[in-house]
Design a protein around this motif. Structure first.
Motif, PDB file in Angstrom:
ATOM      1  N   ARG A  61       6.493  -3.934   6.988  1.00 38.76           N
ATOM      2  CA  ARG A  61       7.461  -2.849   7.176  1.00 38.76           C
ATOM      3  C   ARG A  61       6.959  -1.565   6.529  1.00 38.76           C
ATOM      4  NH1 ARG A  61      13.235  -2.169   4.467  1.00 38.76           N
ATOM      5  NH2 ARG A  61      13.979  -0.472   5.746  1.00 38.76           N
ATOM      6  N   CYS A  62       7.080  -0.453   7.265  1.00 44.26           N
ATOM      7  CA  CYS A  62       6.628   0.846   6.771  1.00 44.26           C
ATOM      8  C   CYS A  62       7.853   1.710   6.474  1.00 44.26           C
ATOM      9  CB  CYS A  62       5.758   1.526   7.821  1.00 44.26           C
ATOM     10  SG  CYS A  62       5.136   3.130   7.302  1.00 44.26           S
ATOM     11  N   THR A  63       7.870   2.355   5.294  1.00 44.72           N
ATOM     12  CA  THR A  63       8.953   3.271   4.937  1.00 44.72           C
ATOM     13  C   THR A  63       8.364   4.626   4.585  1.00 44.72           C
ATOM     14  OG1 THR A  63       8.909   2.595   2.622  1.00 44.72           O
ATOM     15  CG2 THR A  63      10.448   1.444   4.057  1.00 44.72           C
ATOM     16  N   ARG A  64       9.140   5.658   4.817  1.00 44.22           N
ATOM     17  CA  ARG A  64       8.715   7.024   4.522  1.00 44.22           C
ATOM     18  C   ARG A  64       9.797   7.700   3.701  1.00 44.22           C
ATOM     19  NH1 ARG A  64       8.027  11.619   9.055  1.00 44.22           N
ATOM     20  NH2 ARG A  64      10.275  11.420   9.035  1.00 44.22           N
ATOM     21  N   GLU A  65       9.383   8.387   2.645  1.00 40.69           N
ATOM     22  CA  GLU A  65      10.304   9.095   1.768  1.00 40.69           C
ATOM     23  C   GLU A  65       9.795  10.533   1.628  1.00 40.69           C
ATOM     24  OE1 GLU A  65      11.911   8.706  -2.824  1.00 40.69           O
ATOM     25  OE2 GLU A  65      10.677   7.145  -1.958  1.00 40.69           O
ATOM     26  N   ILE A  66      10.707  11.493   1.740  1.00 43.04           N
ATOM     27  CA  ILE A  66      10.341  12.907   1.637  1.00 43.04           C
ATOM     28  C   ILE A  66      11.112  13.522   0.479  1.00 43.04           C
ATOM     29  CG2 ILE A  66      10.335  15.137   2.786  1.00 43.04           C
ATOM     30  CD1 ILE A  66      10.296  13.628   5.445  1.00 43.04           C
ATOM     31  N   ALA A  67      10.402  14.270  -0.367  1.00 40.83           N
ATOM     32  CA  ALA A  67      11.028  14.989  -1.479  1.00 40.83           C
ATOM     33  C   ALA A  67      10.585  16.451  -1.410  1.00 40.83           C
ATOM     34  CB  ALA A  67      10.622  14.385  -2.810  1.00 40.83           C
ATOM     35  N   ALA A  68      11.453  17.328  -1.850  1.00 42.31           N
ATOM     36  CA  ALA A  68      11.139  18.752  -1.853  1.00 42.31           C
ATOM     37  C   ALA A  68      11.385  19.312  -3.243  1.00 42.31           C
ATOM     38  CB  ALA A  68      12.000  19.498  -0.841  1.00 42.31           C
ATOM     39  N   GLY A  69      10.638  20.346  -3.589  1.00 45.18           N
ATOM     40  CA  GLY A  69      10.804  20.981  -4.891  1.00 45.18           C
ATOM     41  C   GLY A  69      10.603  22.479  -4.793  1.00 45.18           C
ATOM     42  N   LEU A  70      11.239  23.191  -5.686  1.00 44.27           N
ATOM     43  CA  LEU A  70      11.112  24.649  -5.752  1.00 44.27           C
ATOM     44  C   LEU A  70      10.690  25.048  -7.149  1.00 44.27           C
ATOM     45  CD1 LEU A  70      14.419  25.644  -3.950  1.00 44.27           C
ATOM     46  CD2 LEU A  70      12.137  25.595  -2.967  1.00 44.27           C
ATOM     47  N   ARG A  71       9.854  26.072  -7.236  1.00 44.10           N
ATOM     48  CA  ARG A  71       9.453  26.607  -8.534  1.00 44.10           C
ATOM     49  C   ARG A  71      10.047  28.002  -8.664  1.00 44.10           C
ATOM     50  NH1 ARG A  71       4.629  29.513 -10.198  1.00 44.10           N
ATOM     51  NH2 ARG A  71       4.639  29.535 -12.453  1.00 44.10           N
ATOM     52  N   MET A 123       0.836  -1.165   0.000  1.00 46.21           N
ATOM     53  CA  MET A 123       0.000   0.000   0.000  1.00 46.21           C
ATOM     54  C   MET A 123       0.887   1.236   0.000  1.00 46.21           C
ATOM     55  SD  MET A 123      -3.056   1.044   2.589  1.00 46.21           S
ATOM     56  CE  MET A 123      -2.140   1.716   3.929  1.00 46.21           C
ATOM     57  N   GLU A 124       0.451   2.277  -0.694  1.00 48.15           N
ATOM     58  CA  GLU A 124       1.230   3.509  -0.793  1.00 48.15           C
ATOM     59  C   GLU A 124       0.312   4.713  -0.646  1.00 48.15           C
ATOM     60  OE1 GLU A 124       3.672   5.749  -4.270  1.00 48.15           O
ATOM     61  OE2 GLU A 124       4.176   3.664  -3.910  1.00 48.15           O
ATOM     62  N   THR A 125       0.774   5.711   0.107  1.00 55.68           N
ATOM     63  CA  THR A 125       0.027   6.953   0.304  1.00 55.68           C
ATOM     64  C   THR A 125       0.973   8.120   0.065  1.00 55.68           C
ATOM     65  OG1 THR A 125      -1.304   5.891   2.006  1.00 55.68           O
ATOM     66  CG2 THR A 125      -1.360   8.272   1.932  1.00 55.68           C
ATOM     67  N   ARG A 126       0.470   9.137  -0.611  1.00 54.26           N
ATOM     68  CA  ARG A 126       1.279  10.349  -0.841  1.00 54.26           C
ATOM     69  C   ARG A 126       0.517  11.568  -0.362  1.00 54.26           C
ATOM     70  NH1 ARG A 126       4.171   9.514  -6.688  1.00 54.26           N
ATOM     71  NH2 ARG A 126       4.793   7.375  -6.310  1.00 54.26           N
ATOM     72  N   ALA A 127       1.255  12.521   0.192  1.00 53.55           N
ATOM     73  CA  ALA A 127       0.682  13.789   0.626  1.00 53.55           C
ATOM     74  C   ALA A 127       1.546  14.904   0.049  1.00 53.55           C
ATOM     75  CB  ALA A 127       0.656  13.874   2.142  1.00 53.55           C
ATOM     76  N   VAL A 128       0.913  15.892  -0.556  1.00 47.24           N
ATOM     77  CA  VAL A 128       1.634  16.991  -1.190  1.00 47.24           C
ATOM     78  C   VAL A 128       1.201  18.300  -0.535  1.00 47.24           C
ATOM     79  CG1 VAL A 128       2.071  18.217  -3.344  1.00 47.24           C
ATOM     80  CG2 VAL A 128       1.729  15.745  -3.375  1.00 47.24           C
ATOM     81  N   ARG A 129       2.181  19.124  -0.177  1.00 42.57           N
ATOM     82  CA  ARG A 129       1.917  20.464   0.346  1.00 42.57           C
ATOM     83  C   ARG A 129       2.684  21.465  -0.504  1.00 42.57           C
ATOM     84  NH1 ARG A 129       1.992  20.354   6.908  1.00 42.57           N
ATOM     85  NH2 ARG A 129       0.233  18.937   7.118  1.00 42.57           N
ATOM     86  N   ILE A 153       6.672  16.637  -0.729  1.00 40.49           N
ATOM     87  CA  ILE A 153       5.926  15.419  -1.053  1.00 40.49           C
ATOM     88  C   ILE A 153       6.352  14.339  -0.061  1.00 40.49           C
ATOM     89  CG2 ILE A 153       5.435  13.689  -2.802  1.00 40.49           C
ATOM     90  CD1 ILE A 153       6.427  15.832  -4.860  1.00 40.49           C
ATOM     91  N   LEU A 154       5.390  13.799   0.673  1.00 35.72           N
ATOM     92  CA  LEU A 154       5.641  12.690   1.589  1.00 35.72           C
ATOM     93  C   LEU A 154       5.057  11.429   0.985  1.00 35.72           C
ATOM     94  CD1 LEU A 154       4.961  15.224   3.829  1.00 35.72           C
ATOM     95  CD2 LEU A 154       5.798  13.359   5.208  1.00 35.72           C
ATOM     96  N   ARG A 155       5.832  10.368   1.007  1.00 35.39           N
ATOM     97  CA  ARG A 155       5.389   9.087   0.446  1.00 35.39           C
ATOM     98  C   ARG A 155       5.563   8.007   1.509  1.00 35.39           C
ATOM     99  NH1 ARG A 155       8.561   6.211  -4.505  1.00 35.39           N
ATOM    100  NH2 ARG A 155       7.473   4.228  -4.461  1.00 35.39           N
ATOM    101  N   TYR A 156       4.464   7.388   1.881  1.00 43.12           N
ATOM    102  CA  TYR A 156       4.469   6.301   2.851  1.00 43.12           C
ATOM    103  C   TYR A 156       4.181   4.998   2.118  1.00 43.12           C
ATOM    104  CZ  TYR A 156       3.973  10.003   6.319  1.00 43.12           C
ATOM    105  OH  TYR A 156       4.153  11.122   7.085  1.00 43.12           O
ATOM    106  N   ARG A 157       4.977   3.984   2.401  1.00 45.86           N
ATOM    107  CA  ARG A 157       4.755   2.669   1.798  1.00 45.86           C
ATOM    108  C   ARG A 157       4.761   1.603   2.883  1.00 45.86           C
ATOM    109  NH1 ARG A 157       9.201   2.018  -2.674  1.00 45.86           N
ATOM    110  NH2 ARG A 157      10.402   2.980  -1.030  1.00 45.86           N
ATOM    111  N   VAL A 158       3.826   0.660   2.756  1.00 44.78           N
ATOM    112  CA  VAL A 158       3.772  -0.482   3.664  1.00 44.78           C
ATOM    113  C   VAL A 158       3.899  -1.742   2.822  1.00 44.78           C
ATOM    114  CG1 VAL A 158       2.399  -1.735   5.358  1.00 44.78           C
ATOM    115  CG2 VAL A 158       2.307   0.760   5.300  1.00 44.78           C
TER     116      VAL A 158
END
Length: 59
Positions: free
Chosen positions: A38-48, A1-7, A27-32
């Motif tokens: 096992r749960c993993t979390r990945e964070i990415a950042a971007g600039l415009r 399962m995967e969930t993403r949250a964008v701010r 962008i936060l990405r959670y995967r189970v």
């Protein structure tokens, strides 16, 4: 399962040292893993950046 949250945040007028940045995103990405649980979390950042028009090649 995967969930993403964008701010996304408008950063114009905040007095940042980066004058051409207009938006920042996180962008936060959670995967189970269903097999191991096992749960993993990945964070990415971007600039415009403000568009300055088409770029020209340097000689």
């Amino acid at each position: 399962m995967e969930t993403r949250a964008v701010r996304v945040l408008d950063v114009t007028g905040l007095g940042l040292y980066l004058p051409h940045i207009v938006q920042a995103a996180r962008i936060l990405r959670y995967r189970v893993d269903n097999a191991s649980g096992r749960c993993t979390r990945e964070i990415a950042a971007g600039l415009r950046v403000v568009d300055r028009g088409p770029a020209t090649p340097r000689p």
